[in-house]
Design a protein around this motif. Sequence first.
Motif, PDB file in Angstrom:
ATOM      1  N   ALA A  67      15.469  -7.410  -0.494  1.00 50.78           N
ATOM      2  CA  ALA A  67      15.168  -6.225  -1.301  1.00 50.78           C
ATOM      3  C   ALA A  67      14.200  -6.541  -2.427  1.00 50.78           C
ATOM      4  O   ALA A  67      13.516  -5.645  -2.940  1.00 50.78           O
ATOM      5  CB  ALA A  67      16.454  -5.639  -1.871  1.00 50.78           C
ATOM      6  N   TYR A  68      14.102  -7.801  -2.844  1.00 52.55           N
ATOM      7  CA  TYR A  68      13.226  -8.175  -3.953  1.00 52.55           C
ATOM      8  C   TYR A  68      12.104  -9.122  -3.529  1.00 52.55           C
ATOM      9  O   TYR A  68      11.335  -9.574  -4.368  1.00 52.55           O
ATOM     10  CB  TYR A  68      14.046  -8.846  -5.067  1.00 52.55           C
ATOM     11  N   HIS A  70       9.336  -8.655  -2.182  1.00 49.16           N
ATOM     12  CA  HIS A  70       7.980  -8.162  -2.442  1.00 49.16           C
ATOM     13  C   HIS A  70       7.620  -8.204  -3.928  1.00 49.16           C
ATOM     14  O   HIS A  70       6.476  -7.932  -4.294  1.00 49.16           O
ATOM     15  CB  HIS A  70       7.848  -6.726  -1.939  1.00 49.16           C
ATOM     16  N   CYS A  71       8.569  -8.546  -4.785  1.00 46.54           N
ATOM     17  CA  CYS A  71       8.330  -8.576  -6.236  1.00 46.54           C
ATOM     18  C   CYS A  71       7.694  -9.911  -6.606  1.00 46.54           C
ATOM     19  O   CYS A  71       8.380 -10.863  -6.983  1.00 46.54           O
ATOM     20  CB  CYS A  71       9.632  -8.365  -6.992  1.00 46.54           C
ATOM     21  N   ASP A  76       3.731  -5.493  -9.608  1.00 46.32           N
ATOM     22  CA  ASP A  76       4.581  -4.871  -8.589  1.00 46.32           C
ATOM     23  C   ASP A  76       5.627  -3.942  -9.200  1.00 46.32           C
ATOM     24  O   ASP A  76       6.178  -3.086  -8.505  1.00 46.32           O
ATOM     25  CB  ASP A  76       5.272  -5.951  -7.750  1.00 46.32           C
ATOM     26  N   ILE A  77       5.894  -4.106 -10.498  1.00 40.89           N
ATOM     27  CA  ILE A  77       6.895  -3.255 -11.147  1.00 40.89           C
ATOM     28  C   ILE A  77       6.410  -1.809 -11.200  1.00 40.89           C
ATOM     29  O   ILE A  77       7.214  -0.875 -11.154  1.00 40.89           O
ATOM     30  CB  ILE A  77       7.215  -3.784 -12.562  1.00 40.89           C
ATOM     31  N   LYS A  78       5.086  -1.618 -11.280  1.00 43.14           N
ATOM     32  CA  LYS A  78       4.551  -0.258 -11.284  1.00 43.14           C
ATOM     33  C   LYS A  78       4.813   0.444  -9.961  1.00 43.14           C
ATOM     34  O   LYS A  78       5.030   1.657  -9.919  1.00 43.14           O
ATOM     35  CB  LYS A  78       3.046  -0.279 -11.572  1.00 43.14           C
ATOM     36  N   ASN A  79       4.769  -0.315  -8.878  1.00 43.01           N
ATOM     37  CA  ASN A  79       4.977   0.261  -7.552  1.00 43.01           C
ATOM     38  C   ASN A  79       6.448   0.386  -7.194  1.00 43.01           C
ATOM     39  O   ASN A  79       6.832   1.264  -6.425  1.00 43.01           O
ATOM     40  CB  ASN A  79       4.260  -0.591  -6.496  1.00 43.01           C
ATOM     41  N   ASP A  80       7.250  -0.501  -7.727  1.00 43.31           N
ATOM     42  CA  ASP A  80       8.682  -0.468  -7.455  1.00 43.31           C
ATOM     43  C   ASP A  80       9.424  -0.910  -8.709  1.00 43.31           C
ATOM     44  O   ASP A  80       9.459  -2.086  -9.049  1.00 43.31           O
ATOM     45  CB  ASP A  80       9.036  -1.395  -6.294  1.00 43.31           C
ATOM     46  N   ARG A  81      10.037   0.035  -9.379  1.00 44.56           N
ATOM     47  CA  ARG A  81      10.714  -0.251 -10.642  1.00 44.56           C
ATOM     48  C   ARG A  81      11.854  -1.260 -10.490  1.00 44.56           C
ATOM     49  O   ARG A  81      12.238  -1.910 -11.454  1.00 44.56           O
ATOM     50  CB  ARG A  81      11.259   1.057 -11.220  1.00 44.56           C
ATOM     51  N   GLU A  82      12.380  -1.401  -9.276  1.00 39.52           N
ATOM     52  CA  GLU A  82      13.456  -2.365  -9.075  1.00 39.52           C
ATOM     53  C   GLU A  82      12.995  -3.791  -9.360  1.00 39.52           C
ATOM     54  O   GLU A  82      13.810  -4.666  -9.661  1.00 39.52           O
ATOM     55  CB  GLU A  82      13.998  -2.262  -7.647  1.00 39.52           C
ATOM     56  N   CYS A  83      11.696  -4.018  -9.274  1.00 39.82           N
ATOM     57  CA  CYS A  83      11.162  -5.360  -9.543  1.00 39.82           C
ATOM     58  C   CYS A  83      11.368  -5.777 -10.994  1.00 39.82           C
ATOM     59  O   CYS A  83      11.237  -6.961 -11.323  1.00 39.82           O
ATOM     60  CB  CYS A  83       9.675  -5.420  -9.188  1.00 39.82           C
TER      61      CYS A  83
END
Length: 294
Positions: A67-68, A70-71, A76-83
């Motif tokens: 799940a992480y 790709h971080c 990458d935080i802009k594309n996926d806040r979970e990062c």
Amino acid sequence: MEFNQNAQLDPSQLTPGGGGGRGGGVALGGGLGLIVMILGLIFGFNPGSVLSGVSADTGTTQSNSNAYAHCQTGADIKNDRECRWVAYVNSIQGFWQGQFQQGAYQPAATVPFTGWKDTACGAADSQVGPFYCPADKKVYIDTAFADQLLQQLGAQGGDAAEAYILAHEYGHHISNLTGDLGRVQAAGNQTGPSSPQVRLELQADCYAGVWFKAVSQDPQGIISGVTQDDLNRVIDAAAAVGDDRIQESTAGQVTPESWTHGSAKMRQYWVGQGFSTGDPNTCQSVMTTDQLEG
């Protein structure tokens, strides 16, 4: 609070690992676990079989490390806040690694989960909130529930408050490495405003403040751009999980002799002490000083 777009992230520090034997240690949180159990009784949700060694509802799901994966950078935080969770953990551990002699710091993985998780400290329901398990040296957190939990407790929440939660749990890891945690556990289950258990929680708050100070002074770090609003949110979150605040809002009265984490004033004071000094040695003094409220 801003994230450095060019910072390299290490998603391997978040892992689905855990498990092992049960009962090998007492899980340590920021006060959230006990609070959630109280809230469960008041608001009608089931806190589950929390850290009891008995598995909770096995129909729930658990996260996995992919799940992480790709971080990889702060961008990458802009594309996926979970990062952002990878950024928090990397920043905290990077700081503490630099505070120990070379090779002396033992990294602690963060284990994100959903539903329930079997740990070396027992089975944990999501609603117990974040905690550190000294038996396997891991931090456990339901990332989806963390901010919601803070808001349920009346805190403003936000990125800085989330980071404070993790920094507090890693503060317990530092206490474990220095031996303070083991000494407190050996002293037995004591409660009260000046008890070893309360001091241990205040020490973790202090360590969180020390990390925030370092972040605020490092514009090239993974996390930068710490604002006064961020600091206000950290202090607000620390107060929200004070024993007195919780007791007043849930039971209508305050009973200091039962405190396990310290009052709102105590928690604010020690986060502030850590931030104002930026010195981990300040946090050692909480174990012996008479001045716990400032």
